[in-house]
Design an enzyme around this catalytic site. Structure first.
Site, PDB file in Angstrom:
ATOM      1  CG  ASP A  13       3.130 -25.098 -55.968  1.00 18.21           C
ATOM      2  OD1 ASP A  13       2.211 -25.133 -56.809  1.00 18.21           O
ATOM      3  OD2 ASP A  13       3.821 -24.088 -55.755  1.00 18.21           O
ATOM      4  CG  ASP A  15       4.712 -22.216 -61.657  1.00 11.68           C
ATOM      5  OD1 ASP A  15       5.696 -22.584 -62.307  1.00 11.68           O
ATOM      6  OD2 ASP A  15       3.540 -22.311 -62.067  1.00 11.68           O
TER       7      ASP A  15
END
Length: 221
Positions: A13, A15
């Site tokens: 992922d 952020d």
């Protein structure tokens, strides 16, 4: 928690996992990698494990940032952490009904295909339940690295957690001890298009384009 055999690809992922979360960030100057991110990614590359990013960017659908903004931020991450093998990005909103937005499996499946790896040999590392749920739906393996925005129930439901990104990556390696320090300083600049360097496979949206595009996983006959 991890594939029975060697891990072939790790999909992060963006952020809150690779970089500190700045909501709907379109400014490359605000990109700040989390502690240990560069070393974690370097360890994987040293083992010839493919690395990629799977990220929801609903700010595009909301009109808060543009696709160009997303690519500029991704390029900055490549500059700071070294180029990733694949970027898979969902620009849709939560009510758009797309199959790529996590926790749907589309981004994970697309990215795994682009690095020519079965999802069962992939690990997804993220900071919220949608990341690990997307991994499970795709047939991949998930590791949750909780932070301030991770809900307690997401941590409780996770099959495997790690206290930080570097620990998560070391847990996937047969020999978790680092081979040496990661190089300091930003990665050298090079040709770039939407988050990828020359020779890389890159996605700006998902699903993968159809039509007459060559199969990147097919060996020349």
């Amino acid at each position: 928690m991890r594939p029975v055999g060697p891990v072939k690809a790790v999909l992060f992922d963006r952020d809150g996992t690779l970089v500190h979360d700045v909501p709907y960030n379109g400014d490359p100057e605000r990109v700040r990698p989390v502690e240990g991110a560069r070393e974690a990614v370097a360890l994987l590359r040293a083992r010839d494990i493919r690395v990629g990013v799977v990220t929801n960017q609903s700010g595009v659908a909301r009109g808060l940032i543009s696709g160009t903004d997303v690519r500029r931020v991704n390029r900055r991450i490549d500059d700071l952490l070294g180029p990733f093998d694949v970027w898979a990005i969902c620009p849709h909103g939560p009510d758009d009904g797309c199959h790529c937005r996590k926790p749907q499996p589309g981004l994970v499946l697309w990215a795994a295909g682009r690095v020519c790896t079965d999802p069962a040999d992939c690990v997804v590392v993220g900071d919220i339940g949608a990341d690990t749920e997307a991994a499970a739906r795709a047939g991949a393996h998930g590791i949750l690295v909780p932070n301030a925005r991770t809900r307690p129930e997401e941590t409780e439901a996770a099959t495997h957690t790690a206290p930080d990104l570097l620990t998560a990556v070391r847990s996937l390696l047969d020999d978790p001890a680092p081979d040496g320090p990661a190089p300091d300083g930003p990665a050298p600049d090079g040709p770039h298009d939407g988050g990828a360097r020359s020779g890389q496979r890159s996605a700006t949206t998902a699903p993968a384009p159809s039509g007459g595009a060559p199969d990147p996983c097919r060996r020349p006959s």
